[in-house]
Scaffold this motif. Structure first.
Motif, PDB file in Angstrom:
ATOM      1  N   ARG A 191       0.826  -1.211   0.000  1.00 10.09           N
ATOM      2  CA  ARG A 191       0.000   0.000   0.000  1.00 10.09           C
ATOM      3  C   ARG A 191       0.856   1.256   0.000  1.00 10.09           C
ATOM      4  NH1 ARG A 191      -3.965   1.030   4.452  1.00 10.09           N
ATOM      5  NH2 ARG A 191      -4.585   2.659   2.984  1.00 10.09           N
ATOM      6  N   LEU A 192       1.902   1.260   0.826  1.00  8.57           N
ATOM      7  CA  LEU A 192       2.758   2.442   0.934  1.00  8.57           C
ATOM      8  C   LEU A 192       3.501   2.690  -0.373  1.00  8.57           C
ATOM      9  CD1 LEU A 192       4.183   1.940   4.541  1.00  8.57           C
ATOM     10  CD2 LEU A 192       2.389   3.522   3.820  1.00  8.57           C
ATOM     11  N   LYS A 193       3.981   1.626  -1.001  1.00  8.87           N
ATOM     12  CA  LYS A 193       4.674   1.791  -2.281  1.00  8.87           C
ATOM     13  C   LYS A 193       3.730   2.361  -3.341  1.00  8.87           C
ATOM     14  CE  LYS A 193       8.275  -1.725  -1.709  1.00  8.87           C
ATOM     15  NZ  LYS A 193       8.804  -3.033  -2.167  1.00  8.87           N
ATOM     16  N   GLU A 194       2.498   1.897  -3.342  1.00 14.09           N
ATOM     17  CA  GLU A 194       1.518   2.431  -4.291  1.00 14.09           C
ATOM     18  C   GLU A 194       1.219   3.894  -4.003  1.00 14.09           C
ATOM     19  OE1 GLU A 194      -2.018   0.122  -4.472  1.00 14.09           O
ATOM     20  OE2 GLU A 194      -1.045  -1.629  -5.372  1.00 14.09           O
ATOM     21  N   LEU A 195       1.095   4.237  -2.719  1.00 13.39           N
ATOM     22  CA  LEU A 195       0.756   5.613  -2.351  1.00 13.39           C
ATOM     23  C   LEU A 195       1.861   6.593  -2.721  1.00 13.39           C
ATOM     24  CD1 LEU A 195      -0.965   5.164   1.140  1.00 13.39           C
ATOM     25  CD2 LEU A 195      -2.004   6.089  -0.936  1.00 13.39           C
ATOM     26  N   ILE A 196       3.102   6.261  -2.418  1.00 14.13           N
ATOM     27  CA  ILE A 196       4.185   7.219  -2.679  1.00 14.13           C
ATOM     28  C   ILE A 196       4.423   7.394  -4.177  1.00 14.13           C
ATOM     29  CG2 ILE A 196       5.304   6.742  -0.467  1.00 14.13           C
ATOM     30  CD1 ILE A 196       7.404   5.130  -1.977  1.00 14.13           C
ATOM     31  N   ASN A 197       3.919   6.435  -4.985  1.00 12.37           N
ATOM     32  CA  ASN A 197       4.047   6.540  -6.441  1.00 12.37           C
ATOM     33  C   ASN A 197       2.725   6.896  -7.108  1.00 12.37           C
ATOM     34  OD1 ASN A 197       6.925   5.602  -7.257  1.00 12.37           O
ATOM     35  ND2 ASN A 197       6.283   4.077  -5.719  1.00 12.37           N
ATOM     36  N   ARG A 198       1.738   7.268  -6.299  1.00 15.02           N
ATOM     37  CA  ARG A 198       0.414   7.570  -6.851  1.00 15.02           C
ATOM     38  C   ARG A 198       0.440   8.782  -7.765  1.00 15.02           C
ATOM     39  NH1 ARG A 198      -4.395   8.742  -2.687  1.00 15.02           N
ATOM     40  NH2 ARG A 198      -3.491  10.848  -2.639  1.00 15.02           N
ATOM     41  N   SER A 199       1.278   9.747  -7.431  1.00 10.63           N
ATOM     42  CA  SER A 199       1.417  10.974  -8.212  1.00 10.63           C
ATOM     43  C   SER A 199       2.893  11.347  -8.272  1.00 10.63           C
ATOM     44  CB  SER A 199       0.614  12.122  -7.577  1.00 10.63           C
ATOM     45  OG  SER A 199      -0.759  11.794  -7.501  1.00 10.63           O
ATOM     46  N   PRO A 200       3.307  12.120  -9.282  1.00 12.04           N
ATOM     47  CA  PRO A 200       4.714  12.533  -9.360  1.00 12.04           C
ATOM     48  C   PRO A 200       5.187  13.236  -8.095  1.00 12.04           C
ATOM     49  CG  PRO A 200       3.587  13.026 -11.411  1.00 12.04           C
ATOM     50  CD  PRO A 200       2.533  12.588 -10.445  1.00 12.04           C
ATOM     51  N   ILE A 201       4.308  14.063  -7.498  1.00 14.10           N
ATOM     52  CA  ILE A 201       4.631  14.744  -6.250  1.00 14.10           C
ATOM     53  C   ILE A 201       3.474  14.539  -5.290  1.00 14.10           C
ATOM     54  CG2 ILE A 201       5.225  16.937  -5.153  1.00 14.10           C
ATOM     55  CD1 ILE A 201       6.174  17.959  -7.834  1.00 14.10           C
ATOM     56  N   ILE A 202       3.744  13.969  -4.131  1.00 14.62           N
ATOM     57  CA  ILE A 202       2.677  13.739  -3.156  1.00 14.62           C
ATOM     58  C   ILE A 202       3.154  14.120  -1.765  1.00 14.62           C
ATOM     59  CG2 ILE A 202       3.308  11.287  -2.952  1.00 14.62           C
ATOM     60  CD1 ILE A 202       0.266  10.770  -2.402  1.00 14.62           C
ATOM     61  N   LEU A 203       2.300  14.812  -1.057  1.00 15.28           N
ATOM     62  CA  LEU A 203       2.605  15.284   0.287  1.00 15.28           C
ATOM     63  C   LEU A 203       1.756  14.521   1.291  1.00 15.28           C
ATOM     64  CD1 LEU A 203       4.023  17.455   2.105  1.00 15.28           C
ATOM     65  CD2 LEU A 203       1.934  18.830   1.813  1.00 15.28           C
ATOM     66  N   PHE A 204       2.405  13.845   2.221  1.00  5.64           N
ATOM     67  CA  PHE A 204       1.707  13.189   3.319  1.00  5.64           C
ATOM     68  C   PHE A 204       1.638  14.198   4.465  1.00  5.64           C
ATOM     69  CE2 PHE A 204       3.285   9.873   0.655  1.00  5.64           C
ATOM     70  CZ  PHE A 204       2.294   8.902   0.678  1.00  5.64           C
ATOM     71  N   MET A 205       0.442  14.573   4.830  1.00  8.19           N
ATOM     72  CA  MET A 205       0.257  15.695   5.735  1.00  8.19           C
ATOM     73  C   MET A 205      -0.910  15.439   6.680  1.00  8.19           C
ATOM     74  SD  MET A 205      -1.632  18.356   3.078  1.00  8.19           S
ATOM     75  CE  MET A 205      -2.065  19.523   4.374  1.00  8.19           C
ATOM     76  N   LYS A 206      -1.081  16.341   7.639  1.00  7.69           N
ATOM     77  CA  LYS A 206      -2.232  16.292   8.534  1.00  7.69           C
ATOM     78  C   LYS A 206      -3.297  17.224   7.973  1.00  7.69           C
ATOM     79  CE  LYS A 206       0.462  15.170  12.673  1.00  7.69           C
ATOM     80  NZ  LYS A 206       0.843  15.578  14.052  1.00  7.69           N
ATOM     81  N   GLY A 207      -4.396  16.627   7.542  1.00  8.99           N
ATOM     82  CA  GLY A 207      -5.445  17.399   6.889  1.00  8.99           C
ATOM     83  C   GLY A 207      -5.235  17.388   5.387  1.00  8.99           C
ATOM     84  N   CYS A 208      -5.785  18.377   4.718  1.00  6.31           N
ATOM     85  CA  CYS A 208      -5.628  18.518   3.276  1.00  6.31           C
ATOM     86  C   CYS A 208      -5.190  19.944   2.968  1.00  6.31           C
ATOM     87  CB  CYS A 208      -6.936  18.171   2.557  1.00  6.31           C
ATOM     88  SG  CYS A 208      -8.318  19.251   3.001  1.00  6.31           S
ATOM     89  N   PRO A 209      -4.728  20.238   1.760  1.00  5.23           N
ATOM     90  CA  PRO A 209      -4.238  21.590   1.452  1.00  5.23           C
ATOM     91  C   PRO A 209      -5.251  22.694   1.760  1.00  5.23           C
ATOM     92  CG  PRO A 209      -3.584  20.073  -0.279  1.00  5.23           C
ATOM     93  CD  PRO A 209      -4.507  19.305   0.633  1.00  5.23           C
ATOM     94  N   GLU A 210      -6.536  22.401   1.582  1.00  2.00           N
ATOM     95  CA  GLU A 210      -7.559  23.410   1.846  1.00  2.00           C
ATOM     96  C   GLU A 210      -7.786  23.610   3.346  1.00  2.00           C
ATOM     97  OE1 GLU A 210      -7.988  20.773  -0.136  1.00  2.00           O
ATOM     98  OE2 GLU A 210      -7.706  21.813  -2.052  1.00  2.00           O
ATOM     99  N   THR A 211      -7.623  22.550   4.112  1.00  2.16           N
ATOM    100  CA  THR A 211      -7.833  22.636   5.564  1.00  2.16           C
ATOM    101  C   THR A 211      -6.739  21.857   6.292  1.00  2.16           C
ATOM    102  OG1 THR A 211      -9.360  20.748   5.442  1.00  2.16           O
ATOM    103  CG2 THR A 211     -10.336  22.966   5.420  1.00  2.16           C
ATOM    104  N   PRO A 212      -5.533  22.401   6.352  1.00  2.00           N
ATOM    105  CA  PRO A 212      -4.445  21.733   7.085  1.00  2.00           C
ATOM    106  C   PRO A 212      -4.799  21.616   8.563  1.00  2.00           C
ATOM    107  CG  PRO A 212      -3.629  23.539   5.705  1.00  2.00           C
ATOM    108  CD  PRO A 212      -5.113  23.676   5.769  1.00  2.00           C
ATOM    109  N   ARG A 213      -4.313  20.539   9.213  1.00  2.08           N
ATOM    110  CA  ARG A 213      -4.636  20.285  10.615  1.00  2.08           C
ATOM    111  C   ARG A 213      -3.454  20.507  11.547  1.00  2.08           C
ATOM    112  NH1 ARG A 213      -9.321  17.557  11.790  1.00  2.08           N
ATOM    113  NH2 ARG A 213     -10.879  17.963  10.189  1.00  2.08           N
ATOM    114  N   CYS A 214      -2.365  21.071  11.027  1.00  2.00           N
ATOM    115  CA  CYS A 214      -1.251  21.446  11.901  1.00  2.00           C
ATOM    116  C   CYS A 214      -0.457  22.553  11.221  1.00  2.00           C
ATOM    117  CB  CYS A 214      -0.357  20.249  12.235  1.00  2.00           C
ATOM    118  SG  CYS A 214       0.802  19.778  10.931  1.00  2.00           S
ATOM    119  N   GLY A 215       0.307  23.297  12.004  1.00  2.00           N
ATOM    120  CA  GLY A 215       1.039  24.431  11.470  1.00  2.00           C
ATOM    121  C   GLY A 215       2.079  24.048  10.433  1.00  2.00           C
TER     122      GLY A 215
END
Length: 287
Positions: A191-215
């Motif tokens: 699963r992790l290998k698929e996720l990190i290659n899901r897009s050319p650039i992918i950010l693993f973060m808390k929340g989403c770009p529209e509503t981040p959940r940490c500073g």
């Protein structure tokens, strides 16, 4: 998680589900010691009787089922589409997942020995499967016997095709025919290998770009956006397995984590340095 909660709300009609945005209600977050989202707090009579931290859907379903059962609350039958006849409904149910076992009870709490044995066989072959508890819906319980032309339970369907009951499953397993017919559950590493290659650039973060959940997540998304770098994102708060597993996989203990073409760049501090030097922009454009 919204879809999961909606499904549970429909399934346990006598249980009240309330969703609260932790950042919007700090007094409630403090009262219940919320340090991460999502956190599920189970109360009865105003008293906390259980809690679950993280987006662990199987464990959430299990605990709600256990608590509801202890309170005498029974899950409601599977919803029926208005105007849908039983035969159409059974066709929909038997094709609702690549592998589905119609059984007595649930995968975590089988209500008969044959169902327990069937679950054990599926898990032994690391199969990805769904279940339907026929004890919650008598129409399905009786109708499926005629639909399948099979008088007992459990009943196994694979890709919409009826395979049989526990004796057939055991015989197929003995002959080495059961395992190859079952789609496998993906390992965490897969699963992790698929996720990190899901897009050319992918950010693993808390929340989403529209509503981040940490500073830190808020800062890194702003930096990438200001640099006109297009990126995909994955909210690690929605999947506790990925959240914990990626730390080990990446050998990086914190979030956010930025990947480019399947390769870890690092966290916020490293991304800042790479942006300042122009290195990240070059990697993002492939120049």
């Amino acid at each position: 998680m919204n879809g999961v909660l909606d499904a549970l709300n429909n399934e346990y009609l006598k249980v009240t589900f309330i969703k609260v945005e932790a950042e919007s209600f700090p007094d409630i977050s403090e009262r219940y010691s919320i340090s991460a989202v999502p956190t599920f707090v189970f109360t009865k009579g105003g008293q906390v009787v259980e809690r679950l931290d993280g987006a662990n859907v199987p464990e959430l379903r299990k605990r709600i089922g256990q608590l509801a059962s202890s309170l005498g609350v029974v899950a409601s039958p599977a919803p029926q589409v208005p105007g849908e006849d039983l035969d159409t409904r059974l066709k929909r149910l038997t094709t609702s997942a690549p592998v589905i076992l119609f059984m007595k009870g649930t995968a975590d709490e089988p209500r008969c020995g044959f169902s327990r044995q069937a679950i054990a066989l599926l898990r032994e072959h690391n199969s990805a499967f769904s279940t339907f508890n026929i004890l919650t819906d008598n129409d399905v319980r009786q109708g499926l016997k005629k639909f399948s032309d099979w008088p007992t339970y459990p009943q196994l369907y694979v890709n919409g095709e009826f395979f049989g009951g526990i004796d057939v499953m055991k015989e197929m397993d003995k002959e080495g025919e059961l395992g190859p017919q079952l789609p496998k559950a993906k390992s965490l590493e897969e699963r992790l290998k698929e996720l990190i290659n899901r897009s050319p650039i992918i950010l693993f973060m808390k929340g989403c770009p529209e509503t981040p959940r940490c500073g830190f997540s808020r800062t890194i998304t702003q930096l990438l956006s200001d640099s006109n770098i297009k990126f995909d994102s994955f909210d690690i708060l929605e999947d506790e397995e990925v959240r914990q597993g990626l730390k080990t996989f990446s050998d990086w203990p914190t979030y956010p984590q930025l990947y480019i073409k399947g390769e870890l760049m690092g966290g916020l501090d490293i991304v800042k340095e790479m942006l300042a030097s122009g290195e990240l922009q070059k990697m993002a454009t492939g120049s």
